[in-house]
Design a protein around this motif. Structure first.
Motif, short mmCIF file in Angstrom:
data_model
loop_
_atom_site.label_atom_id
_atom_site.label_comp_id
_atom_site.label_asym_id
_atom_site.label_seq_id
_atom_site.Cartn_x
_atom_site.Cartn_y
_atom_site.Cartn_z
N THR A 84 0.85 -1.18 0.00
CA THR A 84 0.00 0.00 0.00
C THR A 84 0.89 1.24 0.00
O THR A 84 2.09 1.17 0.25
CB THR A 84 -0.90 0.02 1.25
OG1 THR A 84 -0.09 -0.13 2.43
CG2 THR A 84 -1.91 -1.12 1.20
N GLU A 85 0.32 2.38 -0.28
CA GLU A 85 1.10 3.61 -0.30
C GLU A 85 1.67 3.90 1.08
O GLU A 85 0.95 3.82 2.08
CB GLU A 85 0.20 4.77 -0.75
CG GLU A 85 0.94 6.05 -1.04
CD GLU A 85 0.02 7.14 -1.56
OE1 GLU A 85 0.33 7.72 -2.60
OE2 GLU A 85 -1.03 7.39 -0.91
N SER A 103 0.99 9.00 1.82
CA SER A 103 -0.47 9.08 1.93
C SER A 103 -0.93 10.43 2.47
O SER A 103 -2.05 10.86 2.20
CB SER A 103 -0.98 7.97 2.85
OG SER A 103 -0.78 6.72 2.27
N HIS A 136 -2.52 -1.10 6.18
CA HIS A 136 -1.15 -0.85 5.73
C HIS A 136 -0.49 -2.20 5.48
O HIS A 136 -0.53 -3.08 6.35
CB HIS A 136 -0.39 -0.05 6.79
CG HIS A 136 0.92 0.48 6.34
ND1 HIS A 136 2.11 -0.21 6.49
CD2 HIS A 136 1.25 1.64 5.72
CE1 HIS A 136 3.10 0.51 6.00
NE2 HIS A 136 2.61 1.62 5.53
N GLN A 137 0.11 -2.37 4.31
CA GLN A 137 0.74 -3.65 3.96
C GLN A 137 2.15 -3.41 3.44
O GLN A 137 2.38 -2.50 2.64
CB GLN A 137 -0.08 -4.38 2.90
CG GLN A 137 -1.46 -4.81 3.37
CD GLN A 137 -2.29 -5.37 2.23
OE1 GLN A 137 -2.22 -4.90 1.11
NE2 GLN A 137 -3.08 -6.40 2.52
#
Length: 314
Positions: free
Chosen positions: A190-191, A196, A206-207
Protein backbone atom coordinates in the motif's frame (compact mmCIF):
# COMPACT_ATOMS: atom_id res chain seq x y z
CA UNK A 1 31.66 -17.42 22.64
CA UNK A 2 27.91 -16.68 22.93
CA UNK A 3 25.10 -18.66 21.30
CA UNK A 4 24.53 -16.24 18.42
CA UNK A 5 28.24 -15.79 17.86
CA UNK A 6 28.60 -19.57 17.53
CA UNK A 7 25.72 -19.64 15.04
CA UNK A 8 27.33 -16.89 12.99
CA UNK A 9 30.69 -18.67 13.08
CA UNK A 10 28.99 -21.78 11.70
CA UNK A 11 27.70 -19.73 8.77
CA UNK A 12 30.60 -17.61 7.45
CA UNK A 13 28.43 -16.02 4.78
CA UNK A 14 26.24 -14.57 7.53
CA UNK A 15 29.14 -13.48 9.70
CA UNK A 16 31.43 -11.83 7.13
CA UNK A 17 30.92 -8.22 6.09
CA UNK A 18 31.86 -7.73 2.42
CA UNK A 19 33.90 -4.74 1.33
CA UNK A 20 33.03 -2.16 0.28
CA UNK A 21 29.84 -1.68 2.30
CA UNK A 22 26.83 -1.43 -0.06
CA UNK A 23 24.73 1.71 0.17
CA UNK A 24 21.48 3.12 -1.17
CA UNK A 25 21.66 5.83 -3.88
CA UNK A 26 21.57 8.37 -1.04
CA UNK A 27 24.62 6.80 0.61
CA UNK A 28 22.79 5.03 3.46
CA UNK A 29 24.50 1.72 4.43
CA UNK A 30 22.47 -1.41 3.66
CA UNK A 31 22.81 -5.14 3.08
CA UNK A 32 24.74 -7.83 4.94
CA UNK A 33 27.06 -5.50 6.94
CA UNK A 34 24.07 -3.67 8.42
CA UNK A 35 22.28 -6.94 9.16
CA UNK A 36 25.45 -8.28 10.82
CA UNK A 37 25.37 -5.27 13.12
CA UNK A 38 21.78 -6.14 14.10
CA UNK A 39 22.85 -9.72 14.86
CA UNK A 40 25.68 -8.35 17.02
CA UNK A 41 23.21 -5.99 18.71
CA UNK A 42 21.05 -8.98 19.68
CA UNK A 43 24.07 -10.98 20.93
CA UNK A 44 23.83 -9.86 24.56
CA UNK A 45 26.64 -10.00 27.08
CA UNK A 46 25.91 -12.35 29.98
CA UNK A 47 26.82 -10.64 33.25
CA UNK A 48 25.34 -13.17 35.66
CA UNK A 49 23.19 -16.29 35.42
CA UNK A 50 20.00 -14.28 34.80
CA UNK A 51 21.42 -10.84 33.98
CA UNK A 52 22.41 -9.62 30.51
CA UNK A 53 23.62 -6.36 29.01
CA UNK A 54 22.87 -4.86 25.61
CA UNK A 55 23.84 -1.69 23.78
CA UNK A 56 22.32 0.54 21.09
CA UNK A 57 23.79 1.38 17.67
CA UNK A 58 25.90 4.51 17.46
CA UNK A 59 23.50 6.14 15.01
CA UNK A 60 20.43 5.70 17.23
CA UNK A 61 17.86 8.52 17.38
CA UNK A 62 17.15 10.35 20.64
CA UNK A 63 15.55 7.26 22.22
CA UNK A 64 16.03 3.53 21.84
CA UNK A 65 13.96 1.94 19.05
CA UNK A 66 11.19 -0.15 20.60
CA UNK A 67 11.85 -3.14 18.34
CA UNK A 68 15.46 -3.22 19.55
CA UNK A 69 14.64 -3.45 23.26
CA UNK A 70 11.90 -6.02 22.54
CA UNK A 71 14.30 -8.16 20.51
CA UNK A 72 17.06 -7.91 23.10
CA UNK A 73 14.69 -8.76 25.96
CA UNK A 74 13.48 -11.81 24.06
CA UNK A 75 17.10 -12.90 23.53
CA UNK A 76 17.69 -12.56 27.28
CA UNK A 77 14.64 -14.71 28.02
CA UNK A 78 15.63 -17.29 25.42
CA UNK A 79 19.15 -17.64 26.82
CA UNK A 80 17.61 -19.15 29.99
CA UNK A 81 15.37 -21.67 28.18
CA UNK A 82 16.26 -25.15 26.81
CA UNK A 83 16.85 -25.10 23.04
CA UNK A 84 14.00 -27.54 22.35
CA UNK A 85 11.44 -24.99 23.62
CA UNK A 86 10.38 -22.31 21.17
CA UNK A 87 8.79 -18.97 21.96
CA UNK A 88 5.10 -18.91 21.05
CA UNK A 89 4.03 -15.60 22.62
CA UNK A 90 5.29 -12.41 24.18
CA UNK A 91 3.55 -9.53 25.96
CA UNK A 92 5.46 -6.33 26.61
CA UNK A 93 5.08 -2.80 27.99
CA UNK A 94 7.21 0.19 27.08
CA UNK A 95 7.52 2.02 30.40
CA UNK A 96 10.06 4.80 29.83
CA UNK A 97 12.03 6.07 26.83
CA UNK A 98 15.35 4.24 26.47
CA UNK A 99 18.61 6.19 26.45
CA UNK A 100 20.76 5.01 23.48
CA UNK A 101 23.92 6.45 25.05
CA UNK A 102 24.14 3.92 27.88
CA UNK A 103 23.85 0.10 28.05
CA UNK A 104 20.59 -1.62 28.93
CA UNK A 105 20.59 -4.25 31.67
CA UNK A 106 18.11 -7.13 31.26
CA UNK A 107 17.09 -9.06 34.38
CA UNK A 108 15.36 -12.41 33.75
CA UNK A 109 12.95 -13.95 36.24
CA UNK A 110 12.48 -17.70 35.73
CA UNK A 111 8.76 -17.82 36.46
CA UNK A 112 8.04 -21.47 35.61
CA UNK A 113 9.62 -24.53 34.01
CA UNK A 114 6.84 -27.01 33.26
CA UNK A 115 6.70 -30.25 31.31
CA UNK A 116 5.60 -28.50 28.10
CA UNK A 117 5.79 -24.75 28.76
CA UNK A 118 8.44 -22.42 30.13
CA UNK A 119 7.61 -18.87 31.24
CA UNK A 120 10.05 -15.99 31.64
CA UNK A 121 9.70 -12.37 32.72
CA UNK A 122 12.31 -9.78 31.71
CA UNK A 123 12.78 -6.23 32.95
CA UNK A 124 15.04 -3.82 31.04
CA UNK A 125 16.77 -1.28 33.30
CA UNK A 126 18.59 2.00 32.69
CA UNK A 127 19.68 4.58 35.26
CA UNK A 128 18.26 2.35 38.00
CA UNK A 129 14.72 2.39 36.57
CA UNK A 130 12.65 -0.03 34.51
CA UNK A 131 12.18 1.13 30.92
CA UNK A 132 10.55 -2.02 29.51
CA UNK A 133 9.03 -5.28 30.72
CA UNK A 134 8.34 -8.47 28.82
CA UNK A 135 6.70 -11.79 29.56
CA UNK A 136 7.38 -14.64 27.14
CA UNK A 137 6.16 -18.21 26.96
CA UNK A 138 8.10 -21.07 25.34
CA UNK A 139 6.72 -24.48 24.37
CA UNK A 140 7.88 -27.87 23.16
CA UNK A 141 6.74 -28.45 19.57
CA UNK A 142 3.42 -30.34 19.55
CA UNK A 143 0.81 -31.53 17.01
CA UNK A 144 -2.86 -30.57 17.22
CA UNK A 145 -5.69 -28.73 15.49
CA UNK A 146 -4.44 -26.61 12.60
CA UNK A 147 -6.11 -23.80 10.61
CA UNK A 148 -5.19 -20.26 9.58
CA UNK A 149 -6.45 -17.21 7.71
CA UNK A 150 -5.49 -16.95 4.06
CA UNK A 151 -3.02 -14.30 2.94
CA UNK A 152 -4.50 -11.30 1.09
CA UNK A 153 -3.85 -11.03 -2.66
CA UNK A 154 -0.85 -8.71 -3.07
CA UNK A 155 1.88 -8.09 -5.67
CA UNK A 156 5.17 -9.97 -5.37
CA UNK A 157 7.87 -8.07 -3.45
CA UNK A 158 10.26 -8.08 -6.42
CA UNK A 159 7.73 -6.05 -8.43
CA UNK A 160 7.67 -3.25 -5.84
CA UNK A 161 10.13 -0.34 -5.37
CA UNK A 162 12.62 -0.47 -2.52
CA UNK A 163 12.36 1.71 0.57
CA UNK A 164 15.23 3.85 -0.76
CA UNK A 165 13.29 4.51 -3.97
CA UNK A 166 10.12 5.35 -2.06
CA UNK A 167 11.84 7.68 0.37
CA UNK A 168 14.10 9.45 -2.16
CA UNK A 169 11.79 12.39 -2.76
CA UNK A 170 11.10 12.76 0.97
CA UNK A 171 14.60 12.18 2.31
CA UNK A 172 15.31 15.78 3.29
CA UNK A 173 11.95 16.24 5.00
CA UNK A 174 12.11 12.94 6.87
CA UNK A 175 15.48 13.96 8.31
CA UNK A 176 17.49 11.45 10.33
CA UNK A 177 14.85 8.74 9.94
CA UNK A 178 15.66 8.45 6.23
CA UNK A 179 19.41 8.28 6.91
CA UNK A 180 19.46 5.45 9.46
CA UNK A 181 21.03 2.18 8.28
CA UNK A 182 18.23 -0.35 7.78
CA UNK A 183 18.84 -4.05 8.42
CA UNK A 184 15.30 -4.79 7.16
CA UNK A 185 14.42 -4.60 3.46
CA UNK A 186 10.97 -3.01 3.09
CA UNK A 187 8.72 -3.09 0.01
CA UNK A 188 5.44 -1.18 0.46
CA UNK A 189 2.33 -2.82 -1.00
CA UNK A 190 0.00 0.00 0.00
CA UNK A 191 1.10 3.61 -0.30
CA UNK A 192 3.55 4.52 2.50
CA UNK A 193 2.13 6.71 5.23
CA UNK A 194 4.62 9.49 4.44
CA UNK A 195 3.16 9.64 0.91
CA UNK A 196 -0.47 9.08 1.93
CA UNK A 197 -0.49 12.38 3.79
CA UNK A 198 -0.39 14.09 0.37
CA UNK A 199 -3.42 12.17 -0.95
CA UNK A 200 -5.38 12.44 2.29
CA UNK A 201 -6.84 9.95 4.80
CA UNK A 202 -7.67 6.42 3.65
CA UNK A 203 -8.76 3.12 5.15
CA UNK A 204 -6.78 2.16 8.24
CA UNK A 205 -4.88 -0.59 6.41
CA UNK A 206 -1.15 -0.85 5.73
CA UNK A 207 0.74 -3.65 3.96
CA UNK A 208 4.47 -4.13 3.46
CA UNK A 209 6.76 -6.97 2.44
CA UNK A 210 9.84 -7.22 4.63
CA UNK A 211 12.86 -9.44 5.20
CA UNK A 212 16.26 -9.24 6.84
CA UNK A 213 18.54 -7.56 4.29
CA UNK A 214 21.03 -10.42 4.02
CA UNK A 215 21.52 -13.95 5.36
CA UNK A 216 20.94 -15.00 8.97
CA UNK A 217 22.45 -18.00 10.79
CA UNK A 218 20.26 -21.07 11.36
CA UNK A 219 19.16 -20.08 14.86
CA UNK A 220 15.42 -20.20 15.58
CA UNK A 221 15.56 -17.73 18.44
CA UNK A 222 17.48 -15.23 16.31
CA UNK A 223 14.86 -15.37 13.53
CA UNK A 224 12.06 -14.79 16.04
CA UNK A 225 13.94 -11.86 17.61
CA UNK A 226 14.58 -10.27 14.20
CA UNK A 227 10.87 -10.54 13.38
CA UNK A 228 10.02 -8.97 16.76
CA UNK A 229 12.47 -6.15 15.93
CA UNK A 230 10.86 -5.62 12.51
CA UNK A 231 7.28 -5.80 13.83
CA UNK A 232 7.64 -2.39 15.50
CA UNK A 233 8.77 -0.63 12.32
CA UNK A 234 5.52 0.05 10.42
CA UNK A 235 2.65 -1.22 12.59
CA UNK A 236 1.34 2.15 13.82
CA UNK A 237 1.37 3.46 10.24
CA UNK A 238 -2.03 1.75 9.93
CA UNK A 239 -3.32 4.34 12.41
CA UNK A 240 -1.57 7.28 10.75
CA UNK A 241 -2.85 6.62 7.21
CA UNK A 242 -6.43 6.75 8.50
CA UNK A 243 -5.81 10.40 9.42
CA UNK A 244 -3.34 11.44 6.72
CA UNK A 245 -0.49 12.36 9.09
CA UNK A 246 3.08 11.11 9.62
CA UNK A 247 5.95 11.29 12.11
CA UNK A 248 8.19 14.30 11.58
CA UNK A 249 6.08 15.74 8.77
CA UNK A 250 3.11 16.66 10.94
CA UNK A 251 2.68 17.56 14.59
CA UNK A 252 2.37 13.92 15.65
CA UNK A 253 3.97 12.84 18.91
CA UNK A 254 4.01 9.10 19.42
CA UNK A 255 5.54 6.10 21.09
CA UNK A 256 4.79 2.41 21.52
CA UNK A 257 2.92 1.66 24.75
CA UNK A 258 2.57 -2.11 24.64
CA UNK A 259 3.27 -4.92 22.20
CA UNK A 260 2.09 -8.52 21.96
CA UNK A 261 3.06 -11.24 19.50
CA UNK A 262 1.99 -14.83 18.91
CA UNK A 263 4.24 -17.06 16.81
CA UNK A 264 2.18 -19.74 15.09
CA UNK A 265 4.55 -21.60 12.77
CA UNK A 266 8.27 -21.82 11.94
CA UNK A 267 9.72 -19.25 9.52
CA UNK A 268 12.91 -17.55 8.40
CA UNK A 269 13.24 -13.80 8.93
CA UNK A 270 15.67 -13.52 5.99
CA UNK A 271 12.95 -14.61 3.56
CA UNK A 272 10.08 -12.38 2.41
CA UNK A 273 7.13 -12.05 4.81
CA UNK A 274 4.02 -9.93 4.28
CA UNK A 275 3.06 -7.65 7.18
CA UNK A 276 -0.67 -6.98 6.86
CA UNK A 277 -1.68 -4.29 9.38
CA UNK A 278 -4.96 -2.62 10.30
CA UNK A 279 -6.23 -0.24 12.96
CA UNK A 280 -9.66 -0.90 14.47
CA UNK A 281 -9.66 2.17 16.72
CA UNK A 282 -7.92 5.36 17.82
CA UNK A 283 -9.12 7.37 20.83
CA UNK A 284 -7.96 9.08 23.99
CA UNK A 285 -4.55 9.95 22.54
CA UNK A 286 -3.89 6.28 21.72
CA UNK A 287 -4.11 4.19 18.58
CA UNK A 288 -4.55 0.41 18.33
CA UNK A 289 -3.07 -1.61 15.48
CA UNK A 290 -3.10 -5.30 14.63
CA UNK A 291 -0.75 -7.11 12.26
CA UNK A 292 -0.52 -10.50 10.60
CA UNK A 293 2.70 -11.96 9.19
CA UNK A 294 2.48 -14.36 6.24
CA UNK A 295 5.39 -16.15 4.60
CA UNK A 296 5.94 -16.17 0.85
CA UNK A 297 3.78 -19.31 0.49
CA UNK A 298 0.84 -17.58 2.17
CA UNK A 299 1.16 -19.33 5.54
CA UNK A 300 0.19 -17.30 8.61
CA UNK A 301 3.30 -17.31 10.83
CA UNK A 302 2.64 -14.63 13.49
CA UNK A 303 0.06 -12.18 14.83
CA UNK A 304 0.84 -8.81 16.44
CA UNK A 305 -1.17 -6.29 18.47
CA UNK A 306 0.16 -2.93 19.61
CA UNK A 307 -1.24 0.20 21.21
CA UNK A 308 0.67 3.41 20.72
CA UNK A 309 0.63 6.92 22.16
CA UNK A 310 -0.52 9.28 19.40
CA UNK A 311 -0.89 12.94 20.25
CA UNK A 312 -1.30 15.91 17.95
CA UNK A 313 0.79 18.78 19.27
CA UNK A 314 -0.98 22.11 19.61
Amino acid sequence: MTELARAAAADPAAATSPEPVPTTPDGVPRGQPVLDRLVALLDLERIEENIFRGVSPAESPVRVFGGQVAGQALVAAGRTVPEDRHVHSLHAYFIRPGDPRVPIVYEVDRIRDGRSFTTRRVVAIQHGKAIFSLSASFQLREHGLDHADAMPEVPDPESLPSFADRVSEYGARLGDMAKLPRPIDLRYVTEPAFLSRESGPRDARHQVWMRADGSLPDNDLLHVCVLAYASDMTLLDAVLVRHGVYWGLDRVIGASLDHAMWFHRPFRADEWVLYDCASPSASGGRGLATGRFFDRDGTLIATVVQEGLLRIAS
